[in-house]
Scaffold this motif. Structure first.
Motif, short mmCIF file in Angstrom:
data_model
loop_
_atom_site.label_atom_id
_atom_site.label_comp_id
_atom_site.label_asym_id
_atom_site.label_seq_id
_atom_site.Cartn_x
_atom_site.Cartn_y
_atom_site.Cartn_z
N UNK A 43 58.10 43.97 37.65
CA UNK A 43 57.80 43.10 36.77
C UNK A 43 56.37 42.16 37.79
N UNK A 44 56.20 42.89 38.21
CA UNK A 44 54.33 41.80 39.26
C UNK A 44 54.07 42.76 39.69
N UNK A 45 52.64 42.57 40.21
CA UNK A 45 51.95 43.30 41.17
C UNK A 45 51.10 41.46 42.12
N UNK A 46 51.11 42.42 43.12
CA UNK A 46 50.16 41.05 43.94
C UNK A 46 49.12 42.01 44.26
N UNK A 47 47.69 41.75 44.02
CA UNK A 47 46.66 42.72 44.62
C UNK A 47 45.00 41.53 44.32
N UNK A 48 45.16 41.33 45.78
CA UNK A 48 43.35 40.35 45.65
C UNK A 48 42.58 40.26 45.75
N UNK A 49 41.97 40.07 44.66
CA UNK A 49 40.31 40.19 43.15
C UNK A 49 40.61 40.93 42.64
N UNK A 50 41.77 40.50 42.17
CA UNK A 50 42.15 41.14 40.59
C UNK A 50 42.53 39.97 39.64
N UNK A 51 42.50 39.48 38.67
CA UNK A 51 43.02 38.82 37.45
C UNK A 51 43.85 39.06 37.45
N UNK A 52 43.65 40.42 36.48
CA UNK A 52 44.64 40.64 35.86
C UNK A 52 44.31 42.65 35.60
N UNK A 53 45.03 43.19 35.02
CA UNK A 53 44.63 44.55 34.91
C UNK A 53 44.61 45.33 33.85
N UNK A 54 44.95 46.29 33.62
CA UNK A 54 45.45 46.69 32.19
C UNK A 54 46.69 46.52 31.49
#
Length: 269
Positions: free
Chosen positions: A82-93
């Motif tokens: 339900x959510x992703x944690x990835x530094x340096x990315x404010x949004x994905x597809x």
């Protein structure tokens, strides 16, 4: 001439809430990590069913195409991200879960930012998924209590010490989450139920469900039960399954505790 009084628009109310979530942190090589995950799921079927899962990709750092593939692979295993944690990315597809920004991990020392997280949360084999909770509120999953038929002695009671005492049996499908201390159950814990505690867990009846003590990093936590028929026992993320306890400690009074980086289950005399 008549005039209609203007209707006052009802304001939309927004509230912030915190929930217990499970964090999965994939590592390279991904196929080996998935094998370990399949082993976990095989030992605890349905463990992730209906649970919110956060996918921490800061170790793997995949590209967007690889993220889409991984979310799909996990979905086929019954794991809903339900959510992703990835530094340096404010949004994905748009077709991917939202990105969490500034996430903090709840531990016995409070809420810690990523750079201050304890290194003890390693991902070695035999390590359960990390369990996150808001340290400032008692999160409850499912009923969150022992489904008492009437108030009074049947209701869960939190003592001044932070211990949660449950005087009624815990039924199948229920989950108790207590991020403030120990959990004491005076009755039995049915198969298909679960207890998650920041401290130790004491079951004075038969333990048939899953019990996870020290869920916020307390390595000194223990699990005690009068009769061990548990589906899974875990302390600070290290776990043993019913399959591994068969013929050794099943049907006996036991305690489970960490001995170095291994979880020991010993019988009580």
């Amino acid at each position: 001439m008549t005039f209609a009084a203007p209707l006052e628009a009802k304001s939309i109310r927004f509230r912030a809430r915190s929930f217990v979530a499970f964090t999965l942190t994939p590592e390279a090589p991904l196929d080996v990590w998935l094998e370990g995950l399949d082993h976990w799921i095989g030992n605890s079927p349905g463990y992730f069913a209906g649970r919110p899962v956060v996918l921490d990709l800061n170790t793997l750092k995949p590209d967007v195409a690889a993220i889409e593939s991984l979310v799909d692979v996990l979905g086929h295993r019954g794991i809903r991200v339900y959510a992703i944690e990835l530094d340096g990315h404010a949004a994905l597809a748009p077709n991917l879960p939202p990105v969490l920004v500034g996430a903090k991990e709840a531990t016995t020392d409070g809420l810690l930012p990523r750079e201050a997280r304890a290194e003890g949360f390693d991902k070695a084999e035999g390590r359960a998924p990390k369990q996150l909770a808001d340290a400032g509120s008692s999160a409850k999953v499912g009923d969150g209590k022992a489904d008492a038929s009437k108030a009074g002695d049947s209701e869960p009671q939190v003592e001044a010490s932070g211990t949660l005492m449950i005087k009624a049996p815990i039924r199948s499908g229920q989950a108790i989450v207590h991020p403030h201390g120990d959990v004491i159950v005076l009755g039995s814990v049915a198969s298909g139920s679960e207890i998650i505690a920041a401290g130790s867990i004491h079951v004075y009846g038969t333990l048939r469900g899953r019990a996870s003590a020290g869920a916020l990093g307390n390595r000194g936590a223990r699990i005690f039960c009068r009769k061990n028929e548990a589906e899974l026992l875990a302390v600070d993320g290290w776990y043993v399954t019913a399959e591994e306890m068969e013929g050794v400690s099943r049907g006996k009074p036991v305690q489970a505790f960490l001995d170095g980086d291994a979880l020991r289950v010993s019988t009580l005399s």
